[in-house]
Design an enzyme around this catalytic site. Structure first.
Site, PDB file in Angstrom:
ATOM      1  CG  HIS A  85      -6.235 -42.727  -9.464  1.00 50.08           C
ATOM      2  ND1 HIS A  85      -5.997 -43.862 -10.216  1.00 50.08           N
ATOM      3  CD2 HIS A  85      -7.400 -42.221  -9.931  1.00 50.08           C
ATOM      4  CE1 HIS A  85      -6.963 -44.010 -11.100  1.00 50.08           C
ATOM      5  NE2 HIS A  85      -7.835 -43.032 -10.945  1.00 50.08           N
ATOM      6  CG  ASP A 221      -3.690 -46.425  -9.365  1.00 53.48           C
ATOM      7  OD1 ASP A 221      -4.073 -46.138  -8.207  1.00 53.48           O
ATOM      8  OD2 ASP A 221      -3.922 -45.709 -10.357  1.00 53.48           O
ATOM      9  CB  SER A 647     -10.294 -45.334 -11.763  1.00 52.45           C
ATOM     10  OG  SER A 647      -9.442 -44.916 -12.780  1.00 52.45           O
TER      11      SER A 647
HETATM   12  N1  ARG Z   1      -5.406 -41.232 -16.060  1.00 54.03           N
HETATM   13  C1  ARG Z   1      -6.101 -41.869 -14.986  1.00 54.03           C
HETATM   14  C2  ARG Z   1      -7.544 -41.330 -14.872  1.00 54.03           C
HETATM   15  O1  ARG Z   1      -7.989 -40.634 -15.725  1.00 54.03           O
HETATM   16  C3  ARG Z   1      -5.365 -41.793 -13.710  1.00 54.03           C
HETATM   17  C4  ARG Z   1      -5.299 -40.448 -13.058  1.00 54.03           C
HETATM   18  C5  ARG Z   1      -4.568 -40.427 -11.759  1.00 54.03           C
HETATM   19  N2  ARG Z   1      -3.134 -40.555 -11.917  1.00 54.03           N
HETATM   20  C6  ARG Z   1      -2.276 -39.508 -12.150  1.00 54.03           C
HETATM   21  N3  ARG Z   1      -1.001 -39.756 -12.290  1.00 54.03           N
HETATM   22  N4  ARG Z   1      -2.685 -38.266 -12.198  1.00 54.03           N
HETATM   23  O2  ARG Z   1      -8.123 -41.072 -13.878  1.00 54.03           O
HETATM   24  N1  ASP Z   2      -8.152 -43.099 -14.912  1.00 45.95           N
HETATM   25  C1  ASP Z   2      -9.567 -43.089 -15.147  1.00 45.95           C
HETATM   26  C2  ASP Z   2     -10.364 -43.076 -13.839  1.00 45.95           C
HETATM   27  O1  ASP Z   2      -9.889 -42.615 -12.831  1.00 45.95           O
HETATM   28  C3  ASP Z   2      -9.957 -44.233 -16.007  1.00 45.95           C
HETATM   29  C4  ASP Z   2      -9.921 -43.897 -17.466  1.00 45.95           C
HETATM   30  O2  ASP Z   2     -10.223 -42.753 -17.835  1.00 45.95           O
HETATM   31  O3  ASP Z   2      -9.617 -44.793 -18.243  1.00 45.95           O
HETATM   32  O4  ASP Z   2     -11.522 -43.432 -13.775  1.00 45.95           O
END
Ligand code: ARG
Ligand code: ASP
Length: 712
Positions: A85, A221, A647
């Protein structure tokens, strides 16, 4: 009696105050203060092995990736790992219908096939220095805020300029502990970074938004890049003759996996936390602003979902919008749940009681005397402005037609005197904006969002404190129909007609457009009624928060506090472990390939399984990447304090070897940005063995594995 009170205060501050194992985002150059605790928890290396300016250390392998994520170097040839991502934008830019790398994945089978990524850079931290004294020189607690600010800016400017004369690095100075300390960062930025490989989306994004923030998780990921340099190893703009960057250190990879209870640490770039807020602010965020945002976003997502399910084209068009709206929606839901479940506001209030007692305990604490009372007052004052801002962003500007019209503001503001060259530049950039906009625009969705958003806006915001165009609306459905029927912005051809040969005389057309008028009303209200007052209130709140931070540090001298995340390199540590999210429910700390097969559903986009992956699963062809239990481990959780920006960060074991890549948190614990609770806050990482299995067995890119240093 006096004694007893002291004792109770101490006890409370010990239980509420002490950074619990797992909590904390530590400054690498000060890690010697954590070393003992880390070693007691199982770490076998030293603080010097992690951060050193005298010899190579793990920090030499960590980068800020693309300005928003973390990456790590895993070979002496500049090979880099980060999340899928995090690489997504760059993968997307290289994707087309003929080369759909997003769907199919991409693997460079030799260096020549690696793809340059214009605009992508990675930043290495070379050194960090405490410059607090120099920066705060000439300031004092009683001086007016703007004077203080000016003095600090002047000190920073001078020190940056002086230092840049002496080093080849890019120098920046950032506030820590809300401006009570300042650190200098000497960075080196590499701008030739190439895409080496990524799995198909149904591995790299498996579970999609449905599984986002949720455990159990099965997302592969990760993506692979390579950093290039000139022949002397220095940063250089892209050139075909550039050579792979040779790092002072690259990470070794462990194939041993991790057991429940094992020590682990994350080394990366957390973006922003707010761990020292007063109770009133936490309450406002968790119980007022977040729920409104969640509600509005939930309604938008429902509309998106309905249309996305009906039409595969719309599903793709709205995939990225859905992902970004959905990411915050789910996270903030978790924040509210977590804060309330954990009694976060009450715990903050209890701490504040102790703080007030401590303040009263000595005369030289006078500056803190009214702090908490004033916080309550100031946050209350801020509330209507926060709400106004929330509705503007989450309702008004959520109407794509209106926010797209807003992109034409600069053109709208041109006059007869504007040079033609400036107009031409605006027009050519607007044409690009418009191309992108219409590619992913579906009017029926936007009409429905508009009806919903305006109804919500009118319901929630008082008539005397909202954009004026809202007060002219008699019937929302009627207004929306007229808006969309009359505005030229629904029609790509009309917009290009306007842009072709744009002359000043055409500005009138913009002025008369109802979407443009709505935008002007929204923004005008914000500029006239909201933003000025809000910055004024916030400036005062910032000053109080700085003071409160200092007070908390003065009060708890027995305890080491960590500075809130601010996009600088940090070490955070804890244990590999599962958790109990709820009475009667326990989460194991790892998932396996079995879980992917259990989730498989060819009819649901997020759960389609690659045939090749199934084949490997059926043959149990995991090679040396299998766990000793014989299964293929996919992801695992740990009690390590992370946030956005982490991330792609490496999660490392007691020997400092790579166990996996951090990519998410469990939503029950997303309140960790405000309050960390080691019982429910868990970060989620993809197991490095799954990453290597995909690279090696799935993609057949074994040449990349050969570059890495793998410890069996
Ligand atoms: N929750 C994670 C973060 O805050 C991953 C976001 C990307 N993945 C998604 N399915 N949108 O960045
Ligand atoms: N998914 C988040 C990021 O892209 C990580 C988190 O918020 O735990 O940095």
């Amino acid at each position: 009696m006096k004694h007893l009170r002291f004792y109770i205060t101490l006890l409370v501050s010990l239980t509420v105050g002490i950074a619990k194992a797992g909590e904390g985002m530590w400054i690498p150059m000060l890690l010697q203060y954590n070393e003992k605790e880390m070693q007691e928890m199982g770490m076998k290396i030293t603080a010097e092995d992690i951060y050193s300016i005298n010899h190579s250390s793990l920090k030499d392998a960590i980068v800020l990736f693309g300005g928003g994520c973390t990456g790590e170097i895993v070979s002496d040839q500049g090979l880099l790992l980060t999340n899928h991502h995090c690489g997504f934008d760059y993968i997307q830019k290289h994707s087309s219908v003929e080369h759909d790398y997003l769907t199919r994945g991409f693997w460079a089978m030799n260096r020549g096939e690696e793809l340059p990524c214009p605009g992508l850079s990675v930043i290495f931290l070379r050194e960090m220095r405490d410059v607090t004294e120099k920066i705060l020189h000439g300031t004092n607690v009683d001086m007016p805020e703007d004077e203080r600010k000016a003095k600090i800016e002047e000190n920073i400017k001078k020190l940056v300029a002086d230092t840049e004369k002496q080093t080849p690095y890019k120098v920046s100075i950032k506030p820590f502990f809300l401006g009570n300390e300042y650190y200098m960062l000497l960075n080196e930025e590499y701008t030739d970074v190439r895409l080496v490989g990524c799995p198909p989306s149904n591995i790299g994004k498996f579970g999609g938004d449905t599984d986002n923030w949720v455990w159990p998780r099965h997302t592969g990921d990760f993506s692979v890049f390579r950093v290039y340099a000139d022949k002397d190893g220095h940063p250089a703009v892209y050139h075909k003759d550039n050579v792979p960057y040779k790092p002072a250190k690259h990470l070794e990879i462990s194939l041993k996996g991790a057991e429940e209870g094992d020590f682990a640490f994350v080394f990366g770039y957390p973006a922003r936390t707010n761990e020292y807020l007063p109770a009133v602010a936490v309450d406002q965020e968790a119980n007022l602003i977040d729920p409104i945002t969640v509600d509005l976003r939930g309604k938008v997502l429902d509309i998106y979902n309905k249309y996305q399910e009906q039409d595969p084209k719309v599903r793709i068009q709205y995939a990225s919008k859905h992902a970004s709206i959905g990411n915050g929606w789910k996270k903030w839901m978790g924040v509210t749940e977590g804060i309330n479940h954990f009694h976060g506001v009450e715990k903050k209030r209890a701490f504040e009681k102790d703080f007030q007692e401590w303040v009263l305990g000595a005369r030289n604490r006078y500056m803190y005397l009214d702090l908490l009372k004033n916080f309550d007052k100031s946050y209350k004052e801020l509330e209507p402005y926060q709400l106004a801002y929330t509705y503007l962003a989450e309702a008004g500007l959520r109407i794509e037609l209106i926010s797209f019209a807003g992109r034409f503001m600069r053109l709208f503001r041109t006059s007869k005197a504007t040079p033609q060259e400036d107009i031409d530049n605006m027009v050519s950039s607007l044409k690009k904006t418009a191309e992108t906009f219409y590619k992913d625009y579906y009017e029926p969705i936007d009409r429905e969002v508009a009806v919903m958003a305006l109804n919500e806006y009118l319901k929630a915001q008082p008539a005397d404190f909202r954009p004026s165009f809202l007060n002219d609306i008699k019937d929302v459905d009627e207004y929306v129909n007229k808006l969309f029927d009359k505005s030229m912005f629904t029609d790509k051809e009309k917009v290009f007609d306007l842009l072709d040969n744009f002359k000043y005389s055409k500005v009138k057309k913009l002025r008369n457009d109802p979407a443009m008028q709505a935008y002007m009303s929204l923004i005008g209200f914000y500029q006239d009624e909201v933003s000025g007052k809000m910055s004024e209130l916030n400036a005062n709140i910032d000053r109080m928060r700085r003071l409160y931070m200092k007070g908390q540090m003065d009060m708890q001298t027995d305890k080491r506090l960590f500075p809130d995340a601010n996009f600088t390199l940090r070490v955070t540590y804890g244990k590999v472990e599962g958790f109990k999210p709820q009475d009667g429910k326990t989460y194991r700390h790892f998932t396996t390939l079995e879980g992917i097969m259990q989730k498989e559903n060819p009819d649901i986009y997020d759960y389609v399984v690659e045939p090749r992956l199934k084949e490997l699963y059926n043959k149990k062809d995991y090679g040396r990447y299998a766990d000793k239990d014989g299964t293929m481990h996919v992801a695992f959780t740990a009690s390590v304090h992370t946030t956005g920006g982490n991330s792609g960060s490496p999660i490392l074991n007691a020997d400092g070897r790579l166990l996996g890549l951090n990519f998410d948190r469990c939503w029950e614990g997303t309140m960790s940005d405000l309050i960390y609770d080691p019982d429910i806050c868990r970060n989620i990482s993809v197991d490095i063995r799954y990453v290597l299995f995909i690279i090696d067995k799935f993609a057949g890119a074994g040449h990349l594995i050969n570059e890495m240093t793998i410890v069996e």
